[in-house]
Design a protein around this motif. Sequence first.
Motif, mmCIF file in Angstrom:
data_model
loop_
_atom_site.group_PDB
_atom_site.id
_atom_site.type_symbol
_atom_site.label_atom_id
_atom_site.label_comp_id
_atom_site.label_asym_id
_atom_site.label_seq_id
_atom_site.Cartn_x
_atom_site.Cartn_y
_atom_site.Cartn_z
ATOM 1 N N LEU A 128 -2.367 5.195 4.446
ATOM 2 C CA LEU A 128 -2.785 5.665 3.123
ATOM 3 C C LEU A 128 -3.793 4.745 2.444
ATOM 4 C CD1 LEU A 128 0.500 6.951 1.504
ATOM 5 C CD2 LEU A 128 -1.308 8.249 2.575
ATOM 6 N N PRO A 129 -4.684 5.325 1.639
ATOM 7 C CA PRO A 129 -5.507 4.506 0.749
ATOM 8 C C PRO A 129 -4.703 4.075 -0.483
ATOM 9 C CG PRO A 129 -6.376 6.756 0.918
ATOM 10 C CD PRO A 129 -5.018 6.736 1.519
ATOM 11 N N ARG A 130 -5.391 3.412 -1.389
ATOM 12 C CA ARG A 130 -4.725 2.806 -2.532
ATOM 13 C C ARG A 130 -4.914 3.668 -3.775
ATOM 14 N NH1 ARG A 130 -7.766 -1.624 -2.475
ATOM 15 N NH2 ARG A 130 -6.404 -2.545 -0.959
ATOM 16 N N PHE A 131 -3.916 3.685 -4.631
ATOM 17 C CA PHE A 131 -4.040 4.388 -5.905
ATOM 18 C C PHE A 131 -4.962 3.622 -6.843
ATOM 19 C CE2 PHE A 131 -0.032 6.677 -5.033
ATOM 20 C CZ PHE A 131 -0.395 7.916 -5.501
ATOM 21 N N ILE A 164 0.867 -1.189 0.000
ATOM 22 C CA ILE A 164 0.000 0.000 0.000
ATOM 23 C C ILE A 164 0.891 1.223 0.000
ATOM 24 C CG2 ILE A 164 -1.254 1.345 1.753
ATOM 25 C CD1 ILE A 164 -3.251 -0.813 1.942
ATOM 26 N N PRO A 165 0.659 2.272 -0.761
ATOM 27 C CA PRO A 165 -0.515 2.549 -1.596
ATOM 28 C C PRO A 165 -0.437 1.981 -3.016
ATOM 29 C CG PRO A 165 0.882 4.467 -1.551
ATOM 30 C CD PRO A 165 1.564 3.432 -0.710
#
Lengths: 369, 401
Positions: free
Chosen positions: A328-331, A232-233
């Motif tokens: 963080l979120p994911r791209f 991640i991300p």
Amino acid sequence: MDTLISLAFLLIKILVITHVLLGAVAYTVWLERKLIGRMQNRWGPTRVGPFGLLQPIADGIKFIVKEDLLPPGVNKPLFLLAPLLAVALGLTSLAVIPFGESITIAGHTEALQISGITNPHGGGAIFDPNVGLLIILGVTSIGVYGIALAGWSSNSKYSLLGSLRASAQMISYELALGLSLVGVIIMSGSLSLREIVNAQSGNILHWNFIGGWQFVAFFIYLISAFAETNRIPFDLPEAETELVAGYHTEYSAMKFAMFFMAEYANMFTAACVATLLFLGGWHSPFEGISWIPSLPLPALLAAFVPVFWFALKIFFFIFFYIWVRGTLPRFRYDQLMAFGWKFLLPLAIANIIVTSVLVAMNLAPLGSK
Amino acid sequence: MAHLSNTASAEFTQDRTMILNMGPQHPSTHGVLRLLLEIDGERVVRMVPDIGFLHTGIEKTCEAKFYQQVVTLTDRIDYLCPMTNNLCYVLAVEKLLQLEIPERAVFIRVMLNELTRIASHLVWLGTHALDMGAMSVFLYCFREREDILRIFEMVSGQRMMTSYFRIGGLSLEPPLDFYGKVRDFVKLFPERIDEYENLLTSNRIWVDRTKGVARLSAEDCISLGVTGPALRASGVDWDLRRDMPYCGYDKFQFKVPVSNDGDVYARYLLRIQELRESISMVKQALDGLPDGPIKAEAPKVVLPDREKMKTQMEALIYHFKIVTEGFSVPAGEVYQAIESPRGEMGYYVVSDGTPKPYRVHMRSPSYANLQALEKMCVGRLLADVVAAIGSIDIVLGEIDR
């Protein structure tokens, strides 16, 4: 006779380093679960052993005794080959990574590096492959085959999508990653990992990411390393909320564990390379600062002090990986590609140009001698 | 023909596409939604949602129960906002019975309803963020949801299937330390919202993933029957709590957040604002809570107090009659709509004058909102499908009923 002793030492080195790495991999999983747990208001593993310390062993046993499923319709040879390839290549780069200077046991000086040899004619000089960095780049590049084959041979659409994503992602980010290292190579004038580290010897100000003005390269490397290790991300190849488990959807038991080990081994490789190239390898951040007294240590222990610094820097990276995962979120796929090609790659090229100009103008870096 | 065969199927219509079966067992279809996606690489060309995997027959079951027993079924429709469903059903039947509900019960209903909205939005935020890979937000949201569930447990003895509202009022007076617990939560929660926002609102990756994604225009929303936050995020200023007040909502001060962007990010921001509005309404309900009874003065409908039932003959008779025979409701039909966390939740109750409803139909917001999914996703990437599903906040129990 000498050859035999060298061979014996080599075997011991291989065994020790491989096992230390595999142990570290197992306990990184534990550390990750513990840290992420604490960041997320949970406990993490607590049941197996004190602080859940035996959890990795329990997990290992579970992986071994679980049923090894072979889904119908898979391409059997490739399906079996893929995890082997992934884990083998994950471990191969260890061969060229130096962990420290050298140690002397019973009059025999041995380099702390599997492929490092001491000068057979005496003198204590240590040689290592003069293309060590290229070997690592090459081996990690082949690593994508494991993932690509796993996805292709699984006969599953999710696996296929995952492996397509992985291949595209790793190839794209490999460029930025490779180019980010060029600045370091220009600075130290060598592809040998040992020489790159030796070029940074001295305190923290001599290290490449400060003294060699390679902080931009360091930043690019750090981001690309996330992408290379599918964390991640950038964990799109196994984005569980989109692709269930991505390329290893159809894998179970030990075959799955191999992918898992490969991922963490790759994390270690990436951390090792960052440490060697940007953070002065095994050099202490206080090295050569006269007002800091050095600890009086027995000789054997003193030989391991560089290894301690090396391990500490790797721990910093691993911690950073875990920390980012908790934040963080994911791209999205196209954003990831755009980020790699439109931002990181030009930045890496600009970094090479700036570094070349600096070197050509003979602007001495802070750490140059 | 998909709707005629037992399982929906789709043939790919172009040479370069493939059919991807997403669900019903999939981590991010929020239950048992099945989506048939025709994808060209990662781009969605066509989408066929397939529902019905959670069909429980609740609407039919309602016809076999006494009016007061149906309350327990309504919890199970939308298991993330039980109180809202209880309230909607209870209001519908009360309309048929023309019952006057005491002020105190009304305030407690609003308070619990807004807490339900918060709990439901927390699940939405957590799972939505988890779908995008932000794992920590999920656990933070569930930490606060746990507080709300504890409050529910205090009043009703149940965490999720509360069945706390009764036709004619509430089932029990809330315990004394309930108000303190709610007040603690009201004090704590605003800074917790800031905590979620810190992780997401200005996070570059989050904004990139959600801004401009799964856009819906106001016209599309209206023609597809989309309601709730998804409708307001597309610029239609419509909230039943304000525009068709029920259950004393006209006594409360609150803003209805509206946005014109109509994308996933707008829906996210809007729900976050709704969280803040809801918590302020809980506070207003706490501060303005009047004294008085919690049950309407209607002995034939409302169960008598325990004390009275054991000391007074009439009360005992009424108790016995209500429990064994139920109470009959005047013949007629009624539609009651309320603003659930997901949109317009409506109960259509038909009575034929017997103690059991002739028909209970639930107009569930998720069902209508799900229709908009195809409009949102076609032409976009696979990852956007996940974002879009999260942003309309569907609950499959409500869709399949």
